[in-house]
Enzyme design. Sequence first.
Site, short mmCIF file in Angstrom:
data_model
loop_
_atom_site.label_atom_id
_atom_site.label_comp_id
_atom_site.label_asym_id
_atom_site.label_seq_id
_atom_site.Cartn_x
_atom_site.Cartn_y
_atom_site.Cartn_z
N GLY A 29 9.08 -17.98 -0.19
CA GLY A 29 7.63 -17.83 -0.32
C GLY A 29 7.27 -16.60 -1.13
N ARG A 46 11.46 -22.90 -2.73
CA ARG A 46 12.33 -22.94 -1.56
C ARG A 46 13.48 -23.88 -1.90
NH1 ARG A 46 10.20 -20.10 2.42
NH2 ARG A 46 7.95 -20.02 2.69
N ASP A 67 14.90 -14.47 4.33
CA ASP A 67 16.16 -14.87 4.97
C ASP A 67 16.90 -16.00 4.23
OD1 ASP A 67 14.14 -16.57 5.68
OD2 ASP A 67 14.57 -16.59 7.82
N THR A 102 9.25 -10.41 2.49
CA THR A 102 8.64 -11.46 3.31
C THR A 102 7.45 -10.87 4.04
OG1 THR A 102 8.84 -12.83 5.30
CG2 THR A 102 10.38 -11.03 5.15
N ILE A 103 6.35 -11.61 4.04
CA ILE A 103 5.20 -11.08 4.79
C ILE A 103 5.52 -11.07 6.28
CG2 ILE A 103 3.48 -11.77 3.06
CD1 ILE A 103 2.63 -13.98 5.12
N ASP A 104 6.50 -11.89 6.70
CA ASP A 104 6.85 -11.94 8.13
C ASP A 104 7.53 -10.65 8.60
OD1 ASP A 104 5.90 -14.47 7.94
OD2 ASP A 104 7.75 -15.50 8.50
N ASP A 111 10.57 -9.86 8.91
CA ASP A 111 11.61 -10.10 9.92
C ASP A 111 13.04 -10.00 9.37
OD1 ASP A 111 11.51 -12.38 8.41
OD2 ASP A 111 11.32 -13.77 10.08
N ARG A 163 -18.46 -16.17 21.50
CA ARG A 163 -17.37 -17.14 21.43
C ARG A 163 -16.00 -16.51 21.63
NH1 ARG A 163 -19.63 -20.23 16.07
NH2 ARG A 163 -20.61 -21.96 17.17
N MET A 222 0.53 -15.86 10.05
CA MET A 222 1.91 -16.31 9.81
C MET A 222 2.89 -15.49 10.65
SD MET A 222 2.13 -17.44 5.83
CE MET A 222 1.48 -19.02 5.29
N GLY A 223 4.10 -15.97 10.73
CA GLY A 223 5.14 -15.32 11.55
C GLY A 223 5.88 -16.39 12.33
N ARG A 224 6.96 -16.87 11.72
CA ARG A 224 7.70 -17.99 12.34
C ARG A 224 8.52 -17.55 13.53
NH1 ARG A 224 10.60 -20.27 7.07
NH2 ARG A 224 10.31 -18.13 6.44
N ARG A 233 -13.44 -21.20 18.69
CA ARG A 233 -13.22 -21.61 17.29
C ARG A 233 -11.86 -21.07 16.81
NH1 ARG A 233 -17.11 -24.05 18.50
NH2 ARG A 233 -19.04 -24.37 17.33
N HIS A 276 -2.16 -19.20 3.70
CA HIS A 276 -1.60 -18.56 2.50
C HIS A 276 -2.48 -17.47 1.92
CE1 HIS A 276 0.90 -22.10 3.00
NE2 HIS A 276 1.81 -21.43 2.32
N GLN A 298 -2.95 -14.88 3.35
CA GLN A 298 -2.18 -13.68 3.70
C GLN A 298 -1.14 -13.32 2.64
OE1 GLN A 298 -1.11 -14.05 8.25
NE2 GLN A 298 -1.60 -16.03 7.38
N ARG A 299 -0.78 -14.29 1.79
CA ARG A 299 0.26 -14.04 0.79
C ARG A 299 -0.31 -13.86 -0.61
NH1 ARG A 299 4.48 -18.53 2.25
NH2 ARG A 299 4.18 -19.09 0.08
#
Length: 341
Positions: A10, A72, A103, A125-127, A129, A162, A169-171, A266, A272, A274-275
């Site tokens: 990504g 990918r 990764d 990676t934005i994650d 990790d 509300r 994101m963050g798998r 809500r 995306h 975020q990227r």
Amino acid sequence: MRVGLLTGGGDVPGLNAAIRAVVKHGEGQHGHSIIGFRNGWKGVVDGYSVPLTRQLIRNVLPVGGTLLGTARFHPHADDGGIDAVLATLEAERIEALICIGGDGTLHAASKVAEAGVRIVAIPKTIDNDVWGTDQSIGFDTAVSIATEAIDRIHTTAESHNRVMIVEVMGRHAGWIAATSGIAGGAEIVLAPEQPFDIDKIERFLKHRHRAHASFSIVVVAEGAVPAEGTSMHYETQMGKFGEIVAGAIGERLKVEIEKRTGFDTRVTVLGHIQRGGTPTPTDRILGSRFGVAAIDAITRGESGVMTALRGETVEMVPLSEIAGKVKYVPDELLGVARALA
Ligand code: F6P
């Protein structure tokens, strides 16, 4: 020396700063020729290359995405993929390769290094990790985008009384959720590291709305899951490359929260966004530092290593050390998010 360069997986903001640094420092300081491969490992397999000149890297610092393109694609998972990589590198007379990725791309890099190619990797990676580095390129920009989104959601949440769910994101790891949740003042942060109990969330929200507030913000990482044995059943929905179906956990939580509390709820899925767009100064600086460190390491003859931020300095870590590991959010950070609910 002819040095190949690719960006895989990504995209993230800050990749162009790393590409620029490799080209500027590699050519200007060391006299190397930098050959870019288009669309990650796919471009190496297909022999799709472009010589990276000073002209091509002009004015790219504020530009998001990657000027090389990305995909990918993992050569070791493709029939004859590694052989095709070796054939292209030979045909292009490439003596060393710099791979910028998360990764999946780094795993592919270690496989290609095992086949005898001199490789230095750069984590992005934005994650956030990737194991072995304090920070990866792209994370800081993603946190800044997510925090701004939460700030904006605050005013509409309060106006309408509300519950607002913000899915980030963050798998495997909840770095964006934890940090943007703290920075944006979320009431609840849900991360993959700590499976949640929906009954507790229900009790918390009912108490908060009875006692002192009429709105709440829940930040949920896309990879968050309910704890086993609790009263919500949910299985993460994944795509071909391990990407998570965007919005799935956010929508499911909305249904559960509304059903259990009766509060108008809500969901906003940041996805995306975020990227995308311009990188923060931190990501431009990190990309530049990693780019310079990578080309210096290649020039010293190092191989099978990754640039890593460790405290104040950039160091090299062996790819074999990071293989198969995930850098999870520490309990302390998740604890701060909980403590400030
Ligand atoms: O690169 C990491 C990531 O941004 C994950 O947070 C997310 O699950 C995935 O990529 C999305 O992948 P794609 O862009 O292929 O949909």
